[in-house]
Design an enzyme around this catalytic site. Structure first.
Site, PDB file in Angstrom:
ATOM      1  N   ARG A   1      -0.374  -9.645  13.201  1.00 61.16           N
ATOM      2  CA  ARG A   1      -0.993  -8.586  12.385  1.00 61.16           C
ATOM      3  C   ARG A   1      -1.874  -9.190  11.295  1.00 61.16           C
ATOM      4  NH1 ARG A   1       4.435  -5.954  10.819  1.00 61.16           N
ATOM      5  NH2 ARG A   1       3.285  -4.360   9.657  1.00 61.16           N
TER       6      ARG A   1
ATOM      7  N   ARG B   1      -9.561   0.275   9.414  1.00 58.64           N
ATOM      8  CA  ARG B   1      -9.117  -1.094   9.668  1.00 58.64           C
ATOM      9  C   ARG B   1     -10.124  -1.877  10.498  1.00 58.64           C
ATOM     10  NH1 ARG B   1      -3.098  -0.002   9.323  1.00 58.64           N
ATOM     11  NH2 ARG B   1      -1.975  -1.895   9.845  1.00 58.64           N
TER      12      ARG B   1
ATOM     13  N   LYS C   1       0.840  -1.214   0.000  1.00 57.84           N
ATOM     14  CA  LYS C   1       0.000   0.000   0.000  1.00 57.84           C
ATOM     15  C   LYS C   1       0.874   1.263   0.000  1.00 57.84           C
ATOM     16  CE  LYS C   1      -2.050  -1.187   3.831  1.00 57.84           C
ATOM     17  NZ  LYS C   1      -1.328  -2.460   4.092  1.00 57.84           N
TER      18      LYS C   1
ATOM     19  N   ARG D   1      11.717  -6.059   4.663  1.00 59.57           N
ATOM     20  CA  ARG D   1      11.422  -4.628   4.459  1.00 59.57           C
ATOM     21  C   ARG D   1      12.389  -3.791   5.304  1.00 59.57           C
ATOM     22  NH1 ARG D   1       5.514  -2.028   5.337  1.00 59.57           N
ATOM     23  NH2 ARG D   1       5.673  -2.923   7.427  1.00 59.57           N
TER      24      ARG D   1
HETATM   25  P1  ADP Z   1       2.285  -1.892   3.184  1.00 58.39           P
HETATM   26  O1  ADP Z   1       2.324  -0.378   3.108  1.00 58.39           O
HETATM   27  O2  ADP Z   1       1.066  -2.477   2.554  1.00 58.39           O
HETATM   28  O3  ADP Z   1       2.531  -2.416   4.564  1.00 58.39           O
HETATM   29  P2  ADP Z   1       4.835  -1.705   1.747  1.00 58.39           P
HETATM   30  O4  ADP Z   1       4.516  -0.787   0.620  1.00 58.39           O
HETATM   31  O5  ADP Z   1       5.628  -1.159   2.877  1.00 58.39           O
HETATM   32  O6  ADP Z   1       3.498  -2.443   2.292  1.00 58.39           O
HETATM   33  O7  ADP Z   1       5.582  -2.972   1.123  1.00 58.39           O
HETATM   34  C1  ADP Z   1       6.037  -4.049   1.955  1.00 58.39           C
HETATM   35  C2  ADP Z   1       7.401  -4.551   1.441  1.00 58.39           C
HETATM   36  O8  ADP Z   1       7.222  -5.183   0.191  1.00 58.39           O
HETATM   37  C3  ADP Z   1       8.436  -3.444   1.234  1.00 58.39           C
HETATM   38  O9  ADP Z   1       9.695  -4.000   1.551  1.00 58.39           O
HETATM   39  C4  ADP Z   1       8.330  -3.137  -0.271  1.00 58.39           C
HETATM   40  O10 ADP Z   1       9.563  -2.650  -0.812  1.00 58.39           O
HETATM   41  C5  ADP Z   1       7.989  -4.505  -0.832  1.00 58.39           C
HETATM   42  N1  ADP Z   1       7.079  -4.471  -1.979  1.00 58.39           N
HETATM   43  C6  ADP Z   1       6.019  -3.645  -2.185  1.00 58.39           C
HETATM   44  N2  ADP Z   1       5.392  -3.958  -3.329  1.00 58.39           N
HETATM   45  C7  ADP Z   1       6.053  -5.042  -3.844  1.00 58.39           C
HETATM   46  C8  ADP Z   1       5.880  -5.845  -5.024  1.00 58.39           C
HETATM   47  N3  ADP Z   1       4.885  -5.607  -5.879  1.00 58.39           N
HETATM   48  N4  ADP Z   1       6.756  -6.862  -5.228  1.00 58.39           N
HETATM   49  C9  ADP Z   1       7.760  -7.101  -4.355  1.00 58.39           C
HETATM   50  N5  ADP Z   1       7.998  -6.389  -3.243  1.00 58.39           N
HETATM   51  C10 ADP Z   1       7.145  -5.358  -2.985  1.00 58.39           C
HETATM   52  P1  AMP Z   2       0.979  -0.019   9.454  1.00 57.02           P
HETATM   53  O1  AMP Z   2       2.138   0.925   9.338  1.00 57.02           O
HETATM   54  O2  AMP Z   2      -0.192   0.376   8.629  1.00 57.02           O
HETATM   55  O3  AMP Z   2       1.406  -1.465   9.222  1.00 57.02           O
HETATM   56  O4  AMP Z   2       0.476   0.075  10.978  1.00 57.02           O
HETATM   57  C1  AMP Z   2       1.355  -0.237  12.046  1.00 57.02           C
HETATM   58  C2  AMP Z   2       0.542  -0.419  13.305  1.00 57.02           C
HETATM   59  O5  AMP Z   2      -0.125   0.806  13.669  1.00 57.02           O
HETATM   60  C3  AMP Z   2      -0.582  -1.446  13.252  1.00 57.02           C
HETATM   61  O6  AMP Z   2      -0.124  -2.785  13.472  1.00 57.02           O
HETATM   62  C4  AMP Z   2      -1.496  -0.967  14.379  1.00 57.02           C
HETATM   63  O7  AMP Z   2      -0.974  -1.290  15.649  1.00 57.02           O
HETATM   64  C5  AMP Z   2      -1.397   0.555  14.235  1.00 57.02           C
HETATM   65  N1  AMP Z   2      -2.422   1.112  13.317  1.00 57.02           N
HETATM   66  C6  AMP Z   2      -2.213   1.739  12.131  1.00 57.02           C
HETATM   67  N2  AMP Z   2      -3.364   2.130  11.582  1.00 57.02           N
HETATM   68  C7  AMP Z   2      -4.346   1.719  12.420  1.00 57.02           C
HETATM   69  C8  AMP Z   2      -5.762   1.809  12.386  1.00 57.02           C
HETATM   70  N3  AMP Z   2      -6.411   2.381  11.349  1.00 57.02           N
HETATM   71  N4  AMP Z   2      -6.458   1.289  13.435  1.00 57.02           N
HETATM   72  C9  AMP Z   2      -5.835   0.719  14.480  1.00 57.02           C
HETATM   73  N5  AMP Z   2      -4.498   0.583  14.556  1.00 57.02           N
HETATM   74  C10 AMP Z   2      -3.742   1.082  13.543  1.00 57.02           C
END
Ligand code: ADP
Ligand code: AMP
Length: 253
Positions: free
Chosen positions: A182, A99, A24, A138
């Site tokens: 998570r 969420r 995302k 990551r």
């Molecule tokens: P989210 O915001 O949904 O938690 P991230 O954008 O931080 O996810 O992505 C999670 C990990 O996966 C990061 O290390 C990112 O560089 C990697 N990543 C994101 N999209 C892809 C993809 N399409 N293919 C491979 N790795 C990806």
């Molecule tokens: P994220 O960076 O989106 O993976 O979020 C990291 C952590 O923040 C999550 O595991 C939750 O503990 C908290 N968090 C982020 N967004 C929310 C939300 N909309 N509602 C509740 N907890 C959240």
């Protein structure tokens, strides 16, 4: 504009929804550049509160480290403030929010009260084992929030952010045990939110297992399909596309 008059509403408002690690933030960074939208990540906002050790940050810290959701009331207070800031009037992307069902219902109520509507909810779909692999490798920049992956998306210089040179960190909650918590929380509390938006006809699903640029292409297609249903925003989108074409960019969809 009247409270229910959406006719002049041309701002683009999206939700990116999907399990942690689906990509995302990665896709939001690309959309932000293309459409100049505010990127609202509740995870990033909370990490900043924790870093500054504000009352919200102190309340959220242990829950975040354990991979649990922080209370709806805290998130909704933060979001209420954020959505009243001037930069969101041009449009925004929500990442990591809503969420839970109460968060989704409150968001709809808040937007309706401001005569703002959502154009699309884009779901990034990825299976749990791939998520564990992605999040274990990551790395993120604690300064600007940019994310990398040691294999699929490495920084140019090992351990340093391409944008500002800061040392990259491995998030405390990106360990296998917490990732699995998570994921369980996602299946239990956030999947009903996906269903909530599906029932409202807003949901578009993208296979997030493909390489980053492919996912970007399908996100854009999903967005285009959603905008085709809402004419004022479709016009705005056409402007963005024609500007990109005149800069030499291509519209692959
Ligand atoms: P989210 O915001 O949904 O938690 P991230 O954008 O931080 O996810 O992505 C999670 C990990 O996966 C990061 O290390 C990112 O560089 C990697 N990543 C994101 N999209 C892809 C993809 N399409 N293919 C491979 N790795 C990806
Ligand atoms: P994220 O960076 O989106 O993976 O979020 C990291 C952590 O923040 C999550 O595991 C939750 O503990 C908290 N968090 C982020 N967004 C929310 C939300 N909309 N509602 C509740 N907890 C959240």
């Amino acid at each position: 504009m009247g409270a229910t008059d959406f006719r002049q509403d041309t701002a683009l408002r999206l939700i990116l929804i999907g399990p942690p690690g689906a990509g995302k933030g990665t896709q939001a960074a690309r959309l932000r550049e293309r459409y100049q939208l505010a990127h609202i990540s509740t995870g990033d906002m909370l990490r900043e509160e924790v870093r500054r050790q504000t009352p919200h940050g102190r309340q959220a810290q242990a829950l975040m480290a354990a991979g649990k959701l922080v209370p709806d009331a805290l998130i909704l207070e933060m979001i209420g403030v954020r959505l009243s800031q001037p930069d969101v009037s041009r449009g925004f992307m929500l990442d990591g929010f809503p969420r839970s069902q109460p968060q989704a219902a409150e968001l709809c109520r808040l937007l309706a009260g401001q005569a703002r509507r959502l154009q699309a909810v884009i779901q990034l779909k990825l299976d749990d084992e791939e998520i564990v692999r992605r999040l274990s490798l990551r790395r993120s920049c604690p300064e600007c929030g940019r994310v990398y992956h040691l294999c699929s998306n490495p920084p140019r210089q090992t351990g340093a952010c391409d944008a500002d040179g800061h040392s990259l960190v491995h998030r405390e909650d990106d360990n296998e045990l917490t990732i699995r918590t998570r994921l369980a929380v996602y299946h239990e509390q956030t999947e009903p939110v996906v269903e909530f938006f599906s029932r409202r006809g807003l949901l578009r699903t993208v296979d997030a297992s493909r390489p980053i640029e492919h996912v970007e292409h399908y996100v854009e297609r999903a967005l285009q399909a959603a905008l085709a249903q809402t004419s004022p925003v479709r016009n705005l989108y056409r402007v963005a596309v024609s500007k990109r074409r005149s800069r030499g960019g291509s519209l692959r969809a």
